[in-house]
Enzyme design. Structure first.
Site, PDB file in Angstrom:
ATOM      1  N   GLU A   1       7.945  38.431  28.256  1.00 24.40           N
ATOM      2  CA  GLU A   1       9.360  38.485  28.593  1.00 24.40           C
ATOM      3  C   GLU A   1       9.897  39.910  28.615  1.00 24.40           C
ATOM      4  OE1 GLU A   1      11.958  34.676  27.747  1.00 24.40           O
ATOM      5  OE2 GLU A   1      11.220  35.519  25.872  1.00 24.40           O
TER       6      GLU A   1
ATOM      7  N   SER B   1      17.699  33.750  19.774  1.00 26.27           N
ATOM      8  CA  SER B   1      18.883  34.292  19.102  1.00 26.27           C
ATOM      9  C   SER B   1      18.513  35.448  18.173  1.00 26.27           C
ATOM     10  CB  SER B   1      19.570  33.187  18.295  1.00 26.27           C
ATOM     11  OG  SER B   1      18.746  32.800  17.200  1.00 26.27           O
TER      12      SER B   1
ATOM     13  N   SER C   1      17.666  27.988  32.546  1.00 28.80           N
ATOM     14  CA  SER C   1      18.146  28.891  33.591  1.00 28.80           C
ATOM     15  C   SER C   1      17.594  28.500  34.955  1.00 28.80           C
ATOM     16  CB  SER C   1      17.753  30.339  33.276  1.00 28.80           C
ATOM     17  OG  SER C   1      18.300  30.744  32.044  1.00 28.80           O
TER      18      SER C   1
END
Length: 382
Positions: free
Chosen positions: A234, A359, A150
């Site tokens: 995070e 995921s 990103s």
């Protein structure tokens, strides 16, 4: 469950709201906006005092700032990777020299960061890293490829997980290196075009890129521990701000359902109520775990909750509008990039929610192994 804001906390919230109102519009370019935030001391509220140029604020005031930021419609952040991921990692594992070198520039909005974790062929299997870093005197020579990076096309620096012990396997022999991105001929960034037409993710190729020995965080061979520590940062205050944005999206979809008459369908009504109820549950869960430690499964549970919720919201956004959701906001032309309205962008972008940031399968494995104590999944078995 909610925070109890004192009079002083409310005054802080009012100050934040007034500042955002005065500065967030018109939208500036992202790098200028980061510098604007940094100049006023709004970057790094959760860091300890250390003379880095940031304000310091307790947990309730961090929540107040994050929520006001989301409500104000301020520009998207491009410095959040440095502020919310790298900075806490440096504070926990970095040397005094590393903190003095990097934290002030992050707090000032002067240097932007990206995260070099995922690799082709490994995906979310972080222990499958093959990027290598070979020490040559005072530097490391880095070779390999990262993917889904990103904001790499904007970043000045990248924190890279690389294998410094060539004979090591899985989570052994990894190091956490701070790598400057301005290395022509040694680092190549290739944007990945998404379904939305934008390119927020990138491929990054390292061909002999250099990182200084003193820019290894936590020591050589300790990269896995440092990387796991970073992943714990995070989720946090930013989750509550994210939910403010989710609430705004849900409100827009409810209004669309009323306008199109879709709300007359009892199935649609039930789905809208479910989205509202689950969003409230997510907030309570975020408040319950905020500021806590030692719960290995909390970040994974939070990611599973919001990613699947947001993906269902994207599906609902186009369904309540019917056929009109398939038509773009402007006439399409082969010579110009196609445009999307907010609902179309939500639907297409949210398809990736259950993949990036770990995921769903990885999150469930973490919960199974680290929380429930189930046997570890065999590796390398076809």
């Amino acid at each position: 469950m909610d925070f109890e804001f004192t009079a002083e906390d409310q005054a802080f919230r009012t100050e934040a709201r007034a500042w955002l109102t005065a500065h967030a519009e018109p939208v500036q370019d992202r790098r200028t906006w980061e510098r604007t935030l940094g100049k006023a001391g709004w970057i790094g509220l959760g860091w300890p005092e250390g003379g880095y140029g940031n304000r310091t604020a307790g947990l309730t005031r961090q929540v107040a700032w994050a929520e006001e930021y989301a409500r104000s419609g301020a520009p998207p952040r491009s410095g959040h990777i440095g502020e919310n991921l790298l900075a806490p990692t440096l504070i926990a594992h970095g040397t005094d020299e590393q903190k003095s070198r990097f934290l002030p520039s992050i707090a000032a909005g002067e240097e932007l960061w990206c995260q070099g974790y995922s690799e082709p062929g490994a995906g979310s299997d972080l222990a499958g890293v093959r990027t290598s870093a070979v020490r040559e005197g005072a530097t490391y020579r880095i070779s390999g490829q990262k993917i889904w990076t990103s904001l790499a096309h904007e970043a000045d620096w990248c924190f890279v997980l690389a294998r410094t012990d060539p004979g090591s396997r899985r989570h052994h022999g990894l190091s956490f290196l701070l790598v400057p991105m301005d290395q022509p001929g040694r680092i190549e960034v290739r944007p990945i075009r998404q379904m939305t037409g934008t390119s927020d993710f990138n491929e990054v190729f390292f061909d002999g890129a250099r990182a200084r020995v003193e820019h290894v965080v936590g020591g050589e061979g300790q990269g896995w521990q440092v990387a796991m520590s970073l992943l714990g940062f995070e989720r946090g205050v930013s989750t509550l701000a994210q939910q403010i944005g989710f609430a705004a999206e849900l409100g827009r979809i409810v209004r669309a359902a009323v306008r199109t008459g879709a709300v007359g369908d009892p199935v649609v009504r039930a789905r809208l109520v479910r989205q509202w109820a689950e969003l409230r549950a997510m907030r309570w869960n975020a408040l319950r775990t905020l500021g806590g430690s030692g719960d290995a499964g909390a970040p994974s549970v939070a990611k599973l909750l919001w990613a699947n919720w947001h993906q269902r919201l994207g599906e609902l956004a186009v369904e309540v509008r019917g056929a009109e959701a398939s038509v773009g906001p402007v006439d399409w032309s082969p010579s110009a990039p196609y445009e999307l309205d907010p609902d179309q962008h939500l639907f297409l972008f949210s398809r990736a929610d259950t993949i990036y940031g770990g995921s769903d399968q990885v999150q469930r494995t973490i919960i199974a192994e680290r929380v429930l104590g189930l046997p570890r999944e065999p590796k390398g078995v076809v």
